[in-house]
Design a protein around this motif. Sequence first.
Motif, PDB file in Angstrom:
ATOM      1  N   ARG A 176       0.832  -1.203   0.000  1.00 20.61           N
ATOM      2  CA  ARG A 176       0.000   0.000   0.000  1.00 20.61           C
ATOM      3  C   ARG A 176       0.870   1.258   0.000  1.00 20.61           C
ATOM      4  O   ARG A 176       0.616   2.205  -0.764  1.00 20.61           O
ATOM      5  N   VAL A 177       1.891   1.273   0.849  1.00 14.18           N
ATOM      6  CA  VAL A 177       2.801   2.420   0.881  1.00 14.18           C
ATOM      7  C   VAL A 177       3.516   2.566  -0.461  1.00 14.18           C
ATOM      8  O   VAL A 177       3.711   3.682  -0.959  1.00 14.18           O
ATOM      9  N   SER A 178       3.879   1.446  -1.055  1.00 15.11           N
ATOM     10  CA  SER A 178       4.540   1.490  -2.360  1.00 15.11           C
ATOM     11  C   SER A 178       3.622   2.081  -3.429  1.00 15.11           C
ATOM     12  O   SER A 178       4.068   2.850  -4.288  1.00 15.11           O
ATOM     13  N   LYS A 179       2.356   1.734  -3.373  1.00 11.84           N
ATOM     14  CA  LYS A 179       1.398   2.272  -4.338  1.00 11.84           C
ATOM     15  C   LYS A 179       1.271   3.788  -4.199  1.00 11.84           C
ATOM     16  O   LYS A 179       1.287   4.529  -5.190  1.00 11.84           O
ATOM     17  N   ILE A 180       1.169   4.260  -2.967  1.00 13.01           N
ATOM     18  CA  ILE A 180       1.070   5.702  -2.739  1.00 13.01           C
ATOM     19  C   ILE A 180       2.366   6.394  -3.152  1.00 13.01           C
ATOM     20  O   ILE A 180       2.350   7.490  -3.737  1.00 13.01           O
ATOM     21  N   SER A 181       3.495   5.770  -2.860  1.00 16.99           N
ATOM     22  CA  SER A 181       4.787   6.336  -3.262  1.00 16.99           C
ATOM     23  C   SER A 181       4.862   6.489  -4.769  1.00 16.99           C
ATOM     24  O   SER A 181       5.367   7.501  -5.282  1.00 16.99           O
ATOM     25  N   ARG A 182       4.367   5.497  -5.479  1.00 18.61           N
ATOM     26  CA  ARG A 182       4.363   5.574  -6.941  1.00 18.61           C
ATOM     27  C   ARG A 182       3.513   6.749  -7.411  1.00 18.61           C
ATOM     28  O   ARG A 182       3.906   7.495  -8.308  1.00 18.61           O
ATOM     29  N   GLU A 183       2.354   6.928  -6.789  1.00 15.51           N
ATOM     30  CA  GLU A 183       1.481   8.041  -7.157  1.00 15.51           C
ATOM     31  C   GLU A 183       2.158   9.392  -6.919  1.00 15.51           C
ATOM     32  O   GLU A 183       1.935  10.350  -7.667  1.00 15.51           O
ATOM     33  N   LEU A 184       2.994   9.458  -5.882  1.00 13.89           N
ATOM     34  CA  LEU A 184       3.648  10.716  -5.517  1.00 13.89           C
ATOM     35  C   LEU A 184       5.015  10.887  -6.167  1.00 13.89           C
ATOM     36  O   LEU A 184       5.673  11.906  -5.967  1.00 13.89           O
ATOM     37  N   GLY A 185       5.455   9.884  -6.916  1.00 14.89           N
ATOM     38  CA  GLY A 185       6.692  10.023  -7.686  1.00 14.89           C
ATOM     39  C   GLY A 185       7.966   9.757  -6.929  1.00 14.89           C
ATOM     40  O   GLY A 185       9.027  10.286  -7.307  1.00 14.89           O
ATOM     41  N   VAL A 186       7.910   8.949  -5.871  1.00  8.43           N
ATOM     42  CA  VAL A 186       9.127   8.647  -5.115  1.00  8.43           C
ATOM     43  C   VAL A 186       9.385   7.145  -5.066  1.00  8.43           C
ATOM     44  O   VAL A 186       8.457   6.335  -4.968  1.00  8.43           O
ATOM     45  N   ALA A 187      10.660   6.799  -5.132  1.00 10.34           N
ATOM     46  CA  ALA A 187      11.110   5.428  -4.912  1.00 10.34           C
ATOM     47  C   ALA A 187      11.569   5.308  -3.468  1.00 10.34           C
ATOM     48  O   ALA A 187      12.007   6.289  -2.851  1.00 10.34           O
ATOM     49  N   GLN A 188      11.482   4.114  -2.912  1.00 14.41           N
ATOM     50  CA  GLN A 188      11.886   3.884  -1.530  1.00 14.41           C
ATOM     51  C   GLN A 188      13.271   3.234  -1.483  1.00 14.41           C
ATOM     52  O   GLN A 188      13.574   2.358  -2.287  1.00 14.41           O
ATOM     53  N   VAL A 189      14.079   3.681  -0.523  1.00 15.09           N
ATOM     54  CA  VAL A 189      15.447   3.176  -0.407  1.00 15.09           C
ATOM     55  C   VAL A 189      15.683   2.674   1.013  1.00 15.09           C
ATOM     56  O   VAL A 189      15.548   3.425   1.986  1.00 15.09           O
ATOM     57  N   LEU A 190      16.041   1.403   1.133  1.00 17.94           N
ATOM     58  CA  LEU A 190      16.403   0.828   2.425  1.00 17.94           C
ATOM     59  C   LEU A 190      17.929   0.778   2.539  1.00 17.94           C
ATOM     60  O   LEU A 190      18.601   1.582   1.903  1.00 17.94           O
ATOM     61  N   TRP A 191      18.493  -0.107   3.287  1.00 15.87           N
ATOM     62  CA  TRP A 191      19.925  -0.061   3.541  1.00 15.87           C
ATOM     63  C   TRP A 191      20.459  -1.455   3.819  1.00 15.87           C
ATOM     64  O   TRP A 191      19.717  -2.412   4.053  1.00 15.87           O
ATOM     65  N   SER A 192      21.792  -1.564   3.833  1.00 11.43           N
ATOM     66  CA  SER A 192      22.458  -2.820   4.167  1.00 11.43           C
ATOM     67  C   SER A 192      23.395  -2.679   5.355  1.00 11.43           C
ATOM     68  O   SER A 192      23.855  -3.674   5.913  1.00 11.43           O
ATOM     69  N   VAL A 193      23.701  -1.434   5.710  1.00  9.48           N
ATOM     70  CA  VAL A 193      24.643  -1.161   6.805  1.00  9.48           C
ATOM     71  C   VAL A 193      23.998  -0.187   7.785  1.00  9.48           C
ATOM     72  O   VAL A 193      23.564   0.896   7.381  1.00  9.48           O
ATOM     73  N   THR A 194      23.928  -0.564   9.037  1.00  4.54           N
ATOM     74  CA  THR A 194      23.456   0.367  10.061  1.00  4.54           C
ATOM     75  C   THR A 194      24.371   0.308  11.271  1.00  4.54           C
ATOM     76  O   THR A 194      24.715  -0.767  11.761  1.00  4.54           O
ATOM     77  N   ALA A 195      24.771   1.485  11.742  1.00  2.00           N
ATOM     78  CA  ALA A 195      25.600   1.566  12.944  1.00  2.00           C
ATOM     79  C   ALA A 195      24.751   1.593  14.206  1.00  2.00           C
ATOM     80  O   ALA A 195      25.286   1.577  15.307  1.00  2.00           O
ATOM     81  N   LYS A 196      23.428   1.649  14.026  1.00  2.00           N
ATOM     82  CA  LYS A 196      22.524   1.825  15.170  1.00  2.00           C
ATOM     83  C   LYS A 196      23.019   2.973  16.050  1.00  2.00           C
ATOM     84  O   LYS A 196      23.104   2.875  17.270  1.00  2.00           O
ATOM     85  N   ASP A 197      23.324   4.080  15.369  1.00  2.00           N
ATOM     86  CA  ASP A 197      23.875   5.225  16.082  1.00  2.00           C
ATOM     87  C   ASP A 197      22.852   5.932  16.953  1.00  2.00           C
ATOM     88  O   ASP A 197      23.197   6.834  17.724  1.00  2.00           O
ATOM     89  N   TYR A 198      21.600   5.499  16.877  1.00  2.00           N
ATOM     90  CA  TYR A 198      20.576   6.003  17.790  1.00  2.00           C
ATOM     91  C   TYR A 198      20.708   5.352  19.162  1.00  2.00           C
ATOM     92  O   TYR A 198      20.058   5.777  20.124  1.00  2.00           O
ATOM     93  N   GLN A 199      21.555   4.340  19.273  1.00  2.00           N
ATOM     94  CA  GLN A 199      21.749   3.633  20.541  1.00  2.00           C
ATOM     95  C   GLN A 199      22.991   4.072  21.293  1.00  2.00           C
ATOM     96  O   GLN A 199      23.151   3.762  22.470  1.00  2.00           O
ATOM     97  N   THR A 200      23.907   4.768  20.613  1.00  2.61           N
ATOM     98  CA  THR A 200      25.193   5.069  21.229  1.00  2.61           C
ATOM     99  C   THR A 200      25.774   6.369  20.696  1.00  2.61           C
ATOM    100  O   THR A 200      25.532   6.739  19.537  1.00  2.61           O
ATOM    101  N   ASN A 201      26.536   7.053  21.518  1.00  6.08           N
ATOM    102  CA  ASN A 201      27.309   8.211  21.094  1.00  6.08           C
ATOM    103  C   ASN A 201      28.793   7.875  21.004  1.00  6.08           C
ATOM    104  O   ASN A 201      29.635   8.773  20.896  1.00  6.08           O
TER     105      ASN A 201
END
Length: 267
Positions: A176-201
Amino acid sequence: MRRIGRISGLVTAVTLALSLTGCGASYDTTSPRGAREDAVKGGQHTTGKAKNAPRGSKDDDAESVDCAQAKCVALTFDAGPSENTPRLLEILKKNHVHATFFMLGKNHIEKHPDLVRRIADEGHELANHTWSHKILTKSDDDVVRSEISRVQTAVKKLTGRTPLLMRPPQGRTDERVSKISRELGVAQVLWSVTAKDYQTNDSALIKERVLDQTDRDGVILLHDIYQGTVPAVPEILEELKKRGYTVVTVGRLMAPATAEPGKVYKP
């Protein structure tokens, strides 16, 4: 042994039980490498500027690198801009690196319009991280449209450029989100690397996590809103260079392909 995703074609139709979010939604993904390879097979050339490359760049290498030949990795920052972003931009400029900025609207774009303009002027790729970080899969259609379109409008007003890429909060998406994204002209981008920098400084830990996970044609996720992240960037870039990586935007990683609205791209 290379991961299956690194040797697949354009679309690896996979049912994702998102371990990175705990979301059980299923949808198809396309790898940036697969999109690039398919475009080349279709007769497009990898040399020259990518169709969705950032404007205003004075770094010819960043705009013309062929990631089919070079060992590329995309660098992305979520949830800014913030008071940490000016330092980050100086670091990127010093290292002749362009990144993709998935920006939040509320308290970020609206609070730092000057930084949005600076990100654009310095040749980085402008992207959408929604207006207020609502989980799109838990929001009704009107809210999803508003979360995405408000950022599109704000960025266009400030820079004259409309983002092509959007990163759903927490990586949570579905058909559903993908369908709306298509209507609004945006592609979605995920990731392969996360530092989880929201957990640590701990900048050293952030660096270690990034380097441990980085592989060719990957997408690195960091946040320019946390205190430990920006200080980690110089050593991350230095080590990636030593390992033979060319750091690029998401658009350049995919070139000569152009991200297609509604699709979900995941390394």
